[in-house]
Design a protein around this motif. Structure first.
Motif, PDB file in Angstrom:
ATOM      1  N   VAL A   1     -38.315 -10.902  -6.673  1.00 31.83           N
ATOM      2  CA  VAL A   1     -36.724 -10.532  -6.888  1.00 31.83           C
ATOM      3  C   VAL A   1     -36.315  -8.531  -7.375  1.00 31.83           C
ATOM      4  N   ASP A   2     -37.454  -8.489  -7.589  1.00 31.21           N
ATOM      5  CA  ASP A   2     -37.378  -6.959  -8.487  1.00 31.21           C
ATOM      6  C   ASP A   2     -38.421  -6.327  -7.542  1.00 31.21           C
ATOM      7  N   TRP A   3     -37.421  -5.602  -6.856  1.00 32.20           N
ATOM      8  CA  TRP A   3     -38.201  -4.808  -5.770  1.00 32.20           C
ATOM      9  C   TRP A   3     -36.664  -3.142  -5.844  1.00 32.20           C
ATOM     10  N   LEU A   4     -37.694  -1.847  -5.617  1.00 33.38           N
ATOM     11  CA  LEU A   4     -36.599  -0.747  -5.412  1.00 33.38           C
ATOM     12  C   LEU A   4     -36.883   0.047  -3.924  1.00 33.38           C
ATOM     13  N   ILE A   5     -36.499   0.443  -3.364  1.00 39.55           N
ATOM     14  CA  ILE A   5     -36.310   1.332  -2.922  1.00 39.55           C
ATOM     15  C   ILE A   5     -36.116   2.940  -2.101  1.00 39.55           C
TER      16      ILE A   5
ATOM     17  N   GLU B   1     -48.039 -19.799  -8.145  1.00 40.16           N
ATOM     18  CA  GLU B   1     -47.024 -20.600  -9.204  1.00 40.16           C
ATOM     19  C   GLU B   1     -48.684 -21.139  -9.939  1.00 40.16           C
ATOM     20  N   GLY B   2     -48.161 -21.095 -11.033  1.00 43.06           N
ATOM     21  CA  GLY B   2     -48.702 -21.735 -12.220  1.00 43.06           C
ATOM     22  C   GLY B   2     -49.436 -20.510 -12.785  1.00 43.06           C
ATOM     23  N   ASN B   3     -49.449 -19.573 -12.966  1.00 38.64           N
ATOM     24  CA  ASN B   3     -50.562 -18.487 -13.464  1.00 38.64           C
ATOM     25  C   ASN B   3     -49.375 -18.087 -14.212  1.00 38.64           C
ATOM     26  N   LYS B   4     -50.319 -17.846 -15.864  1.00 37.54           N
ATOM     27  CA  LYS B   4     -49.534 -17.782 -17.328  1.00 37.54           C
ATOM     28  C   LYS B   4     -49.432 -16.390 -17.401  1.00 37.54           C
ATOM     29  N   ALA B   5     -50.510 -15.603 -16.572  1.00 34.66           N
ATOM     30  CA  ALA B   5     -51.320 -14.536 -16.947  1.00 34.66           C
ATOM     31  C   ALA B   5     -49.810 -12.751 -16.800  1.00 34.66           C
ATOM     32  N   LEU B   6     -49.758 -12.156 -17.939  1.00 36.35           N
ATOM     33  CA  LEU B   6     -48.208 -11.523 -18.120  1.00 36.35           C
ATOM     34  C   LEU B   6     -48.640  -9.776 -17.666  1.00 36.35           C
ATOM     35  N   LEU B   7     -50.155  -9.944 -18.621  1.00 34.27           N
ATOM     36  CA  LEU B   7     -50.555  -8.367 -18.588  1.00 34.27           C
ATOM     37  C   LEU B   7     -51.194  -7.797 -16.817  1.00 34.27           C
ATOM     38  N   THR B   8     -51.242  -8.976 -16.231  1.00 39.35           N
ATOM     39  CA  THR B   8     -51.185  -8.624 -14.567  1.00 39.35           C
ATOM     40  C   THR B   8     -50.445  -8.776 -13.432  1.00 39.35           C
ATOM     41  N   PHE B   9     -49.128  -9.232 -14.888  1.00 42.62           N
ATOM     42  CA  PHE B   9     -48.087 -10.097 -12.945  1.00 42.62           C
ATOM     43  C   PHE B   9     -47.101  -7.994 -13.376  1.00 42.62           C
ATOM     44  N   PRO B  10     -47.348  -8.314 -11.798  1.00 43.18           N
ATOM     45  CA  PRO B  10     -46.309  -6.755 -11.559  1.00 43.18           C
ATOM     46  C   PRO B  10     -44.657  -7.294 -11.443  1.00 43.18           C
ATOM     47  N   PHE B  11     -44.365  -6.315 -12.565  1.00 41.00           N
ATOM     48  CA  PHE B  11     -42.722  -6.422 -12.823  1.00 41.00           C
ATOM     49  C   PHE B  11     -41.828  -5.631 -11.930  1.00 41.00           C
ATOM     50  N   LEU B  12     -42.071  -4.705 -11.090  1.00 39.45           N
ATOM     51  CA  LEU B  12     -41.269  -3.794 -10.565  1.00 39.45           C
ATOM     52  C   LEU B  12     -42.447  -3.521  -9.089  1.00 39.45           C
ATOM     53  N   HIS B  13     -41.563  -3.650  -7.963  1.00 40.02           N
ATOM     54  CA  HIS B  13     -42.219  -3.573  -6.859  1.00 40.02           C
ATOM     55  C   HIS B  13     -41.290  -2.401  -5.808  1.00 40.02           C
ATOM     56  N   ILE B  14     -41.486  -1.421  -5.632  1.00 40.10           N
ATOM     57  CA  ILE B  14     -41.567  -0.156  -4.814  1.00 40.10           C
ATOM     58  C   ILE B  14     -41.512   0.654  -3.459  1.00 40.10           C
ATOM     59  N   TYR B  15     -40.974   0.442  -2.628  1.00 41.86           N
ATOM     60  CA  TYR B  15     -41.260   1.452  -1.559  1.00 41.86           C
ATOM     61  C   TYR B  15     -41.124   2.610  -1.206  1.00 41.86           C
ATOM     62  N   TRP B  16     -41.750   3.410  -1.296  1.00 32.21           N
ATOM     63  CA  TRP B  16     -41.400   5.069  -0.215  1.00 32.21           C
ATOM     64  C   TRP B  16     -41.730   5.183   0.633  1.00 32.21           C
ATOM     65  N   THR B  17     -40.841   6.071   1.394  1.00 34.03           N
ATOM     66  CA  THR B  17     -40.198   6.368   2.388  1.00 34.03           C
ATOM     67  C   THR B  17     -39.423   7.654   2.559  1.00 34.03           C
TER      68      THR B  17
ATOM     69  N   PHE C   1     -39.001  -7.200 -17.038  1.00 35.69           N
ATOM     70  CA  PHE C   1     -39.734  -7.289 -18.443  1.00 35.69           C
ATOM     71  C   PHE C   1     -38.991  -8.710 -19.039  1.00 35.69           C
ATOM     72  N   ILE C   2     -38.204  -8.036 -19.468  1.00 29.00           N
ATOM     73  CA  ILE C   2     -37.360  -9.058 -20.484  1.00 29.00           C
ATOM     74  C   ILE C   2     -37.080 -10.433 -19.764  1.00 29.00           C
ATOM     75  N   LYS C   3     -36.622 -10.309 -18.474  1.00 34.64           N
ATOM     76  CA  LYS C   3     -36.254 -11.590 -18.114  1.00 34.64           C
ATOM     77  C   LYS C   3     -37.484 -12.008 -17.505  1.00 34.64           C
ATOM     78  N   ASN C   4     -38.482 -11.985 -16.768  1.00 33.34           N
ATOM     79  CA  ASN C   4     -40.203 -12.265 -17.010  1.00 33.34           C
ATOM     80  C   ASN C   4     -41.111 -12.952 -18.844  1.00 33.34           C
ATOM     81  N   LEU C   5     -40.318 -12.052 -19.299  1.00 33.17           N
ATOM     82  CA  LEU C   5     -40.924 -11.780 -21.167  1.00 33.17           C
ATOM     83  C   LEU C   5     -40.493 -12.997 -21.859  1.00 33.17           C
ATOM     84  N   GLY C   6     -39.233 -13.428 -21.271  1.00 32.38           N
ATOM     85  CA  GLY C   6     -37.999 -14.901 -21.857  1.00 32.38           C
ATOM     86  C   GLY C   6     -38.421 -15.857 -20.805  1.00 32.38           C
TER      87      GLY C   6
END
Length: 429
Positions: free
Chosen positions: A86-90, A41-57, A159-164
Motif C-alpha cells: 500500500v506504499d506507493w506514489l505517482i 508471504e512468510g519472507n522475513k527479509a527486510l533489507l531486500t524489502f521495497p519500502f516504496l513504489h513510485i510511478y513516473w509519467t 519504514f516505521i510500519k514495516n520495521l515495527g
C-alpha cells in the motif's frame, strides 16, 4: 622504513545497502519495478524489502493518458494490491514546452486531475506534480522541495510500519525458543537482518545491541540448559578447526553461511559474532571496548565448550586463544595512534597476559621446554595443531603483521615453533 612499507590509515568497512524504492513508468530513477521484488508471504527479509513504489509519467495529454497510461497505471496498482503493498506514489512530470503545444487544456480536465480522480487514496494524496525539473526557477525549486518532502514522509512512514511488524514477528519467533524444532540459527539470521537495517541507517549503537542480545541469548542457554536444549546439539560437534578470529573483513561470509546452513561450530558462531561486534565498536570509536569484549569472549568460549562437553583436541583452544589475542591487539593498534596506545595500555594487559599463558601452555604441550627438545609424539601433535589452522596460516608467512608469525610454524625456515622462552625474552628486552 620504505615508503611502500609505511602503515596505511586503518580501513573501517560499512554496509553499502540502501532502502529499496522501485520505479515504474519512466524508469531511469531508482530500482525498476519488478513483481519478483515484492515480498512473498512468510519472507522475513527486510533489507531486500521495497519500502516504496513510485510511478513516473510525463504524460500531459489526456487522450494519451486514456489510451495507454491509465491502463499501465491500473496494472501497476493491481500488482501492488495482489501483494498487499500500500506504499506507493505517482509523480507527474510537467513540462511547459509540451503543455504549450496543446490547446484547450483546461484545469478541470488536466492529466493531473484525472489521475488523482482515478487513483485516489483514502489516507492521503498519493499523486504529486514535479514542474519543469530541469529549469532553474523558484517554481521548480518549490516543486522539488515539495516532492522530496512527500517522498521522505512516505518512505519514513513505510519504514516505521514495516520495521515495527518485523520486530513483532521477530519477538514472536524468539518466544517459541522452548518449543521443539526451534532453531537458533534461523532466529539468528532474522535478528541479524534487523541489525543490517540499523547498520544501513548508520545507527551503530542499535546494531551493536542486536549482536549483544544474540550473544547473551546463546550464552544464557548454554549456562542454564547445557546440551539439553535440542538446538544446542548443532554446536556440540567436535572441534576440527581452530583458525583465529578474522577482524579485517567487514563480514566473514564463510562463517555466516555456515551458521545459515546450521553447520557452524561453537567457535564459528562466537568468532562471527565478535567480528561484527568489533566492527561496530570501531565505528563508535571505542577501540578499547574491543579489548574488553575480546577477553570476555575468549573466557566464555572456553567455559561453554566445557559445559557442553565438546570434544576439542589438546592444544587447539590454546592455539585459538593465543592467535585471537594477537589479532585483536593488532586490529586495535591499527585504529589508534601511538599516543592513544600508550595511554590505554591497561586495556590490553588482559589480552597480553592471556596470550602469554596460552603460549606457555603450548610450549609444554609441544615439548619445547624439554632439555632434549620435542620428541616424535610432540612433533606429531604440533603438526596436528597447525593442520587445524587451515590453509590461512600460510598466507603472508614470515611477515611481522601476520599473527601466525608469532606462533611460529614448521617449514618457515626455523625448523621449530617460537617458544614461551623466546616470547618472554622479547618482552624483557
Amino acid at each position: 622504513m620504505d615508503a611502500s612499507e609505511e602503515l596505511l590509515p586503518p580501513v573501517i568497512y560499512t554496509m553499502e545497502n540502501e532502502p529499496i524504492v522501485t520505479c515504474a513508468g519512466y524508469q531511469n530513477l531508482f530500482t525498476s519495478f519488478k513483481e519478483e521484488l515484492l515480498p512473498k508471504e512468510g519472507n522475513k527479509a527486510l533489507l531486500t524489502f521495497p519500502f516504496l513504489h513510485i510511478y513516473w509519467t510525463e504524460c500531459c495529454d489526456t487522450d494519451v493518458y486514456k489510451a495507454t497510461v491509465k491502463d499501465d497505471l491500473t496494472k501497476w496498482q493491481n500488482v501492488l494490491k495482489a501483494h498487499s503493498s500500500v506504499d506507493w506514489l505517482i509523480v507527474i512530470v510537467e513540462n511547459d514546452a509540451k503543455k504549450k503545444n496543446k490547446t484547450n487544456i483546461l484545469p478541470q480536465t488536466s492529466t493531473v486531475d484525472k489521475i488523482r480522480n482515478d487513483f485516489r487514496n483514502k489516507q492521503s494524496d498519493r499523486c504529486v506534480v514535479l514542474s519543469d525539473p530541469m529549469k532553474d526557477s523558484s517554481r521548480t525549486q518549490e516543486s522539488w522541495n515539495a516532492n522530496l518532502t512527500k517522498l521522505r514522509t512516505l518512505l519514513l512512514m513505510s519504514f516505521i510500519k514495516n520495521l515495527g511488524k518485523f520486530e513483532d514477528d521477530m519477538r514472536t519467533l524468539r518466544e517459541k525458543r522452548t518449543e521443539p524444532g526451534w532453531s537458533f540459527c534461523e532466529y539468528f539470521m532474522v535478528q541479524e537482518e534487523l541489525a543490517f537495517v540499523f547498520e544501513m541507517l548508520q545507527q551503530f549503537k542499535d546494531t551493536l545491541v542486536q549482536y549483544d542480545e544474540l550473544d547473551a541469548l546463546f550464552s544464557q542457554y548454554v549456562v542454564n540448559f547445557g546440551a539439553c536444549a535440542n538446538w544446542l546439539t548443532f554446536f556440540c560437534q567436535p572441534v576440527k578447526s581452530w583458525n583465529r578470529l578474522i577482524l579485517q573483513k567487514p563480514i566473514d561470509m564463510e562463517k555466516r553461511e555456515s551458521i545459515q546452513r546450521r553447520e557452524a561450530t561453537l567457535l564459528d558462531l562466537h568468532s562471527y559474532l565478535f567480528s561484527r561486534q568489533c566492527t561496530l565498536l570501531l565505528f563508535l570509536q571505542r577501540p578499547w571496548g574491543v579489548a574488553q569484549h575480546a577477553l570476555e569472549l575468549l573466557h566464555n568460549c572456553v567455559q561453554e565448550l566445557k559445559l557442553l562437553e565438546v570434544s576439542v583436541p589438546p592444544g587447539a583452544l590454546d592455539c585459538w586463544v593465543f592467535l585471537s589475542c594477537l589479532e585483536v591487539l593488532q586490529r586495535i593498534e591499527g585504529c589508534c595512534d601511538r599516543a592513544q596506545i600508550d595511554s590505554n595500555t591497561a586495556h590490553a594487559v588482559g589480552l597480553w597476559s592471556y596470550a602469554t599463558e596460552k603460549l606457555k601452555s603450548l610450549d609444554y604441550l609441544c615439548g619445547l621446554v624439554s632439555e632434549k627438545g620435542p620428541n616424535s609424539e610432540d612433533l606429531n601433535r604440533t603438526v596436528d595443531l597447525l593442520a587445524g589452522l587451515g590453509a590461512e596460516w600460510r598466507v603472508g608467512g614470515g611477515k611481522d603483521h601476520n599473527p601466525f608469525c608469532a606462533l611460529g610454524c614448521w617449514g618457515w625456515g626455523t625448523g621449530r615453533p617460537i617458544s614461551w622462552n623466546h616470547m618472554k625474552g622479547t618482552e624483557e628486552s
